[in-house]
Design a protein around this motif. Structure first.
Motif, PDB file in Angstrom:
ATOM      1  N   GLY A 147      -2.675  -6.583 -11.041  1.00  0.00           N
ATOM      2  CA  GLY A 147      -3.984  -6.914 -10.432  1.00  0.00           C
ATOM      3  C   GLY A 147      -3.552  -7.718  -9.407  1.00  0.00           C
ATOM      4  O   GLY A 147      -3.883  -8.161  -8.715  1.00  0.00           O
ATOM      5  N   THR A 148      -1.787  -8.073  -8.830  1.00  0.00           N
ATOM      6  CA  THR A 148      -1.391  -7.968  -7.792  1.00  0.00           C
ATOM      7  C   THR A 148      -1.882  -7.010  -6.434  1.00  0.00           C
ATOM      8  O   THR A 148      -1.538  -5.940  -6.694  1.00  0.00           O
ATOM      9  N   LEU A 149      -2.001  -7.190  -5.088  1.00  0.00           N
ATOM     10  CA  LEU A 149      -2.098  -6.841  -3.997  1.00  0.00           C
ATOM     11  C   LEU A 149      -1.285  -7.215  -2.976  1.00  0.00           C
ATOM     12  O   LEU A 149      -1.308  -7.863  -2.435  1.00  0.00           O
ATOM     13  N   GLU A 150      -0.758  -6.309  -2.643  1.00  0.00           N
ATOM     14  CA  GLU A 150       0.585  -5.871  -1.765  1.00  0.00           C
ATOM     15  C   GLU A 150       0.184  -5.341  -0.370  1.00  0.00           C
ATOM     16  O   GLU A 150      -0.397  -4.570  -0.319  1.00  0.00           O
ATOM     17  N   VAL A 151       0.376  -6.247   0.593  1.00  0.00           N
ATOM     18  CA  VAL A 151      -0.391  -6.016   2.534  1.00  0.00           C
ATOM     19  C   VAL A 151       0.596  -6.531   3.326  1.00  0.00           C
ATOM     20  O   VAL A 151       1.651  -7.185   2.870  1.00  0.00           O
ATOM     21  N   SER A 152       1.104  -5.410   3.963  1.00  0.00           N
ATOM     22  CA  SER A 152       1.734  -5.874   4.645  1.00  0.00           C
ATOM     23  C   SER A 152       1.388  -4.767   6.248  1.00  0.00           C
ATOM     24  O   SER A 152       0.231  -4.108   6.286  1.00  0.00           O
ATOM     25  N   SER A 153       1.885  -5.487   7.418  1.00  0.00           N
ATOM     26  CA  SER A 153       0.403  -4.901   8.859  1.00  0.00           C
ATOM     27  C   SER A 153       2.196  -4.596   9.590  1.00  0.00           C
ATOM     28  O   SER A 153       3.128  -5.304   9.870  1.00  0.00           O
ATOM     29  N   GLU A 154       1.667  -3.901  10.812  1.00  0.00           N
ATOM     30  CA  GLU A 154       2.632  -4.027  11.885  1.00  0.00           C
ATOM     31  C   GLU A 154       1.349  -4.401  13.389  1.00  0.00           C
ATOM     32  O   GLU A 154       0.620  -3.368  12.868  1.00  0.00           O
ATOM     33  N   TYR A 155       1.529  -4.659  14.415  1.00  0.00           N
ATOM     34  CA  TYR A 155       1.116  -4.943  15.334  1.00  0.00           C
ATOM     35  C   TYR A 155       1.924  -3.597  16.612  1.00  0.00           C
ATOM     36  O   TYR A 155       2.885  -4.358  16.870  1.00  0.00           O
TER      37      TYR A 155
END
Length: 180
Positions: A147-155
């Motif tokens: 139930g853990t939401l893992e989020v990563s991003s780049e710009y």
């Protein structure tokens, strides 16, 4: 007296039966992948490694527009920064699309793809009016078995892709999303 008890028992059974038969609120079929997020509160720590100041992000996900959209509202550090997103099925593009409006005066619009095998959501958005020169954002999100939401991003900033934020979000009891 026995008749009264029987009537009460029957009504109790009927209300239990009707409650268990009740269906979940309608949601556009293409948005069903988001159902596990709905009507829940989330919290993630966006604090960058080595930084002292905590960056706590709180969000709420809800069904909107009779199930034709999903609305998320979030704020970091009780309103230091925040935004609202509307996610919907774009019939013309045949994709999940969204608009994100921020307290910093910029907004984004983009599309998402869902990979059934990895249960990952990949998003690409265009950024409008960003003061730091960010013109696009790519993100990757996965809701794991725990139930853990893992989020990563780049710009895309000034023509170069740079590492963005990342966080692990967990469901939390009812939380308040604050704006200043």
């Amino acid at each position: 007296m026995k008749a009264l008890c029987l009537i009460i028992a029957l009504f109790s059974f009927a209300s239990v039966s009707f409650t268990s038969v009740a269906t979940e609120p309608a949601l556009h079929p293409e948005l069903e992948i988001f159902r596990p997020f709905l009507e829940s509160h989330w919290e993630g720590d966006l604090t960058e490694p080595g930084k002292v100041k905590k960056m706590i992000d709180r969000s709420i996900w809800s069904r909107a527009l009779n199930g034709q959209a999903i609305k998320t509202v979030h704020s970091i550090n009780d309103g230091e920064y925040g935004g609202e997103t509307m996610i919907f099925w774009d019939e013309k593009q045949q994709k999940i699309a969204y608009y994100y409006f921020t307290t910093a005066g910029f907004y984004t619009h983009g599309t998402m793809n869902y990979d059934k095998a990895t249960k990952a959501i990949e998003a690409l958005e265009n950024v409008e009016n960003n003061a730091q020169g960010i013109t696009q954002v790519r993100s990757h999100s996965v809701l794991d078995q725990s139930g853990t939401l893992e989020v990563s991003s780049e710009y895309l900033q000034k023509g170069q892709w740079v590492k963005g934020h990342s966080a692990l979000y967990k469901r939390v009891p009812k939380t308040e999303v604050k704006f200043r």
